[in-house]
Scaffold this active site. Structure first.
Site, PDB file in Angstrom:
ATOM      1  N   PRO A 148     -16.386   1.991 -43.110  1.00 29.11           N
ATOM      2  CA  PRO A 148     -15.714   0.686 -43.153  1.00 29.11           C
ATOM      3  C   PRO A 148     -14.858   0.518 -44.407  1.00 29.11           C
ATOM      4  O   PRO A 148     -13.837  -0.181 -44.384  1.00 29.11           O
ATOM      5  CB  PRO A 148     -16.857  -0.331 -43.135  1.00 29.11           C
ATOM      6  CG  PRO A 148     -18.133   0.417 -43.148  1.00 29.11           C
ATOM      7  CD  PRO A 148     -17.854   1.884 -43.171  1.00 29.11           C
ATOM      8  N   GLY A 149     -15.243   1.184 -45.508  1.00 31.85           N
ATOM      9  CA  GLY A 149     -14.470   1.090 -46.758  1.00 31.85           C
ATOM     10  C   GLY A 149     -13.070   1.652 -46.564  1.00 31.85           C
ATOM     11  O   GLY A 149     -12.073   1.061 -46.997  1.00 31.85           O
ATOM     12  N   LYS A 150     -12.986   2.802 -45.890  1.00 28.09           N
ATOM     13  CA  LYS A 150     -11.675   3.427 -45.646  1.00 28.09           C
ATOM     14  C   LYS A 150     -10.812   2.517 -44.768  1.00 28.09           C
ATOM     15  O   LYS A 150      -9.615   2.394 -44.977  1.00 28.09           O
ATOM     16  CB  LYS A 150     -11.861   4.774 -44.915  1.00 28.09           C
ATOM     17  CG  LYS A 150     -12.156   5.941 -45.828  1.00 28.09           C
ATOM     18  CD  LYS A 150     -12.022   7.254 -45.066  1.00 28.09           C
ATOM     19  CE  LYS A 150     -12.537   8.428 -45.871  1.00 28.09           C
ATOM     20  NZ  LYS A 150     -12.567   9.679 -45.111  1.00 28.09           N
ATOM     21  N   ASP A 171      -8.752  14.496 -44.234  1.00 25.03           N
ATOM     22  CA  ASP A 171      -9.741  15.443 -44.745  1.00 25.03           C
ATOM     23  C   ASP A 171      -9.418  15.652 -46.215  1.00 25.03           C
ATOM     24  O   ASP A 171      -8.247  15.732 -46.596  1.00 25.03           O
ATOM     25  CB  ASP A 171      -9.681  16.770 -43.976  1.00 25.03           C
ATOM     26  CG  ASP A 171     -10.971  17.567 -44.170  1.00 25.03           C
ATOM     27  OD1 ASP A 171     -12.058  16.971 -44.097  1.00 25.03           O
ATOM     28  OD2 ASP A 171     -10.888  18.782 -44.411  1.00 25.03           O
ATOM     29  N   SER A 172     -10.457  15.714 -47.038  1.00 29.70           N
ATOM     30  CA  SER A 172     -10.211  15.768 -48.478  1.00 29.70           C
ATOM     31  C   SER A 172     -11.278  16.577 -49.191  1.00 29.70           C
ATOM     32  O   SER A 172     -12.326  16.902 -48.609  1.00 29.70           O
ATOM     33  CB  SER A 172     -10.173  14.346 -49.045  1.00 29.70           C
ATOM     34  OG  SER A 172     -11.401  13.693 -48.814  1.00 29.70           O
ATOM     35  N   GLY A 230     -19.107  11.326 -54.855  1.00 28.56           N
ATOM     36  CA  GLY A 230     -18.804  12.761 -54.826  1.00 28.56           C
ATOM     37  C   GLY A 230     -18.615  13.363 -56.218  1.00 28.56           C
ATOM     38  O   GLY A 230     -19.465  13.222 -57.109  1.00 28.56           O
ATOM     39  N   TYR A 231     -17.473  13.996 -56.404  1.00 29.70           N
ATOM     40  CA  TYR A 231     -17.194  14.728 -57.642  1.00 29.70           C
ATOM     41  C   TYR A 231     -16.533  13.850 -58.709  1.00 29.70           C
ATOM     42  O   TYR A 231     -16.127  14.356 -59.763  1.00 29.70           O
ATOM     43  CB  TYR A 231     -16.300  15.942 -57.339  1.00 29.70           C
ATOM     44  CG  TYR A 231     -16.942  16.928 -56.376  1.00 29.70           C
ATOM     45  CD1 TYR A 231     -17.753  17.966 -56.845  1.00 29.70           C
ATOM     46  CD2 TYR A 231     -16.770  16.803 -54.998  1.00 29.70           C
ATOM     47  CE1 TYR A 231     -18.361  18.860 -55.966  1.00 29.70           C
ATOM     48  CE2 TYR A 231     -17.377  17.690 -54.110  1.00 29.70           C
ATOM     49  CZ  TYR A 231     -18.162  18.704 -54.600  1.00 29.70           C
ATOM     50  OH  TYR A 231     -18.765  19.588 -53.732  1.00 29.70           O
ATOM     51  N   LYS A 237      -8.143   3.793 -59.542  1.00 28.58           N
ATOM     52  CA  LYS A 237      -8.375   5.036 -58.795  1.00 28.58           C
ATOM     53  C   LYS A 237      -7.515   5.062 -57.521  1.00 28.58           C
ATOM     54  O   LYS A 237      -6.879   6.072 -57.220  1.00 28.58           O
ATOM     55  CB  LYS A 237      -9.859   5.206 -58.445  1.00 28.58           C
ATOM     56  CG  LYS A 237     -10.107   6.556 -57.767  1.00 28.58           C
ATOM     57  CD  LYS A 237     -11.497   6.810 -57.252  1.00 28.58           C
ATOM     58  CE  LYS A 237     -11.451   8.016 -56.325  1.00 28.58           C
ATOM     59  NZ  LYS A 237     -12.670   8.259 -55.577  1.00 28.58           N
ATOM     60  N   ARG A 294      -6.089  10.223 -52.059  1.00 26.18           N
ATOM     61  CA  ARG A 294      -6.163   9.474 -50.803  1.00 26.18           C
ATOM     62  C   ARG A 294      -5.121   8.359 -50.777  1.00 26.18           C
ATOM     63  O   ARG A 294      -4.437   8.158 -49.782  1.00 26.18           O
ATOM     64  CB  ARG A 294      -7.573   8.908 -50.614  1.00 26.18           C
ATOM     65  CG  ARG A 294      -7.870   8.499 -49.184  1.00 26.18           C
ATOM     66  CD  ARG A 294      -9.337   8.205 -48.952  1.00 26.18           C
ATOM     67  NE  ARG A 294     -10.164   9.372 -49.205  1.00 26.18           N
ATOM     68  CZ  ARG A 294     -10.867   9.605 -50.307  1.00 26.18           C
ATOM     69  NH1 ARG A 294     -10.910   8.709 -51.260  1.00 26.18           N
ATOM     70  NH2 ARG A 294     -11.557  10.709 -50.464  1.00 26.18           N
TER      71      ARG A 294
HETATM   72  P1  IMP Z   1     -14.226  13.724 -46.493  1.00 23.16           P
HETATM   73  O1  IMP Z   1     -12.777  14.026 -46.463  1.00 23.16           O
HETATM   74  O2  IMP Z   1     -14.505  12.246 -46.384  1.00 23.16           O
HETATM   75  O3  IMP Z   1     -14.990  14.577 -45.536  1.00 23.16           O
HETATM   76  O4  IMP Z   1     -14.763  14.111 -47.969  1.00 23.16           O
HETATM   77  C1  IMP Z   1     -14.960  15.424 -48.372  1.00 23.16           C
HETATM   78  C2  IMP Z   1     -15.733  15.518 -49.674  1.00 23.16           C
HETATM   79  O5  IMP Z   1     -14.815  15.738 -50.733  1.00 23.16           O
HETATM   80  C3  IMP Z   1     -16.539  14.307 -50.085  1.00 23.16           C
HETATM   81  O6  IMP Z   1     -17.819  14.320 -49.544  1.00 23.16           O
HETATM   82  C4  IMP Z   1     -16.588  14.464 -51.588  1.00 23.16           C
HETATM   83  O7  IMP Z   1     -17.578  15.392 -51.923  1.00 23.16           O
HETATM   84  C5  IMP Z   1     -15.240  15.099 -51.896  1.00 23.16           C
HETATM   85  N1  IMP Z   1     -14.264  14.060 -52.222  1.00 23.16           N
HETATM   86  C6  IMP Z   1     -13.181  13.696 -51.487  1.00 23.16           C
HETATM   87  N2  IMP Z   1     -12.507  12.698 -52.080  1.00 23.16           N
HETATM   88  C7  IMP Z   1     -13.187  12.420 -53.204  1.00 23.16           C
HETATM   89  C8  IMP Z   1     -12.986  11.445 -54.228  1.00 23.16           C
HETATM   90  O8  IMP Z   1     -12.067  10.616 -54.215  1.00 23.16           O
HETATM   91  N3  IMP Z   1     -13.909  11.455 -55.218  1.00 23.16           N
HETATM   92  C9  IMP Z   1     -14.957  12.328 -55.269  1.00 23.16           C
HETATM   93  N4  IMP Z   1     -15.185  13.231 -54.343  1.00 23.16           N
HETATM   94  C10 IMP Z   1     -14.307  13.291 -53.308  1.00 23.16           C
END
Ligand code: IMP
Length: 207
Positions: free
Chosen positions: A14-16, A72-73, A158-159, A180, A186
């Site tokens: 929901p945040g996205k 995807d990120s 995450g990171y 951010k 993103r």
């Molecule tokens: P997804 O694209 O939502 O599947 O995210 C992939 C993974 O990349 C996440 O679970 C995080 O581990 C990492 N990641 C992606 N974007 C970020 C961010 O903005 N901050 C920290 N980690 C990120």
């Protein structure tokens, strides 16, 4: 009264959805979650962010009567041949926590000098008008920083605590959320995609 064009986000987050709708507030486009259409999960079998984003978008488009956006990120280090890359969410294994993934990466880079710890967050965002759309819109965002061996900060996920942003002398977990979003991979990808979308929608209206 104008009818808002609906687009499905291939995510249950929901945040996205809130973030994307805020950026679309001056348009007739409204983004809704794939959860509304009972889209089951899909295996991300690609070897790049763009392949995985397309897999997620195409899969969701098969279940939804509207166009679809997917992203995807992850984080990538050239010193590690691009790892964790597309494996960022499962770097320490399937079902690993954010903290386990972060410490696995820290263990790998602990002995590297700072200049070899250059890192980037990458986000690929795609738009498909329908499942078989042969011309997807594709937008990329890249955020450059340095991977730290001591995590800092409590924001984000995450990171973020190990991603140092030199221009702000802070990790991304020490930045406030609005900053951010302005800088992040993103935010960049989303703003580019929205720009492309506005052009596409305008062309369709004029046709
Ligand atoms: P997804 O694209 O939502 O599947 O995210 C992939 C993974 O990349 C996440 O679970 C995080 O581990 C990492 N990641 C992606 N974007 C970020 C961010 O903005 N901050 C920290 N980690 C990120």
């Amino acid at each position: 009264m104008s009818v808002r064009q609906r687009i499905v986000l291939a995510s249950n987050n929901p945040g996205k959805i809130r973030e994307i709708n805020a950026l679309l507030s001056d348009t007739d486009i409204e983004v809704v979650s794939q959860a509304e259409f009972d889209v089951p999960g899909v295996e991300e079998t690609g070897f790049s962010f763009v392949e995985n984003a397309l897999i997620k978008a195409r899969h969701a488009a098969g279940y939804c009567p509207y166009p679809v956006i997917a992203d995807d990120s992850g984080i990538a280090l050239d010193a590690l041949d691009g790892r964790p890359g597309i494996y960022s969410a499962r770097y320490a294994g399937a079902g690993a926590s954010d903290e386990q993934n972060l410490y696995k990466l820290i263990d790998e880079i602990r002995d590297l000098p700072e200049h070899r710890r250059r890192a980037r967050f990458v986000c690929l965002m795609v738009y498909l008008q329908y499942e078989t759309d042969p011309v997807p819109l594709i937008a990329e965002g890249v955020w450059h920083g340095v991977a730290l061996t001591e995590p800092r900060g409590d924001n984000g996920f995450g990171y973020d605590p190990m991603f140092y942003v030199p221009e702000h002398d802070r990790t991304s977990a020490e930045l406030d959320p609005a900053t951010k979003n302005r800088l992040s991979h993103r935010g960049q990808a989303l703003r580019k995609l929205i720009g492309m979308l506005k052009v596409k929608v305008n062309k369709q209206v004029l046709r």
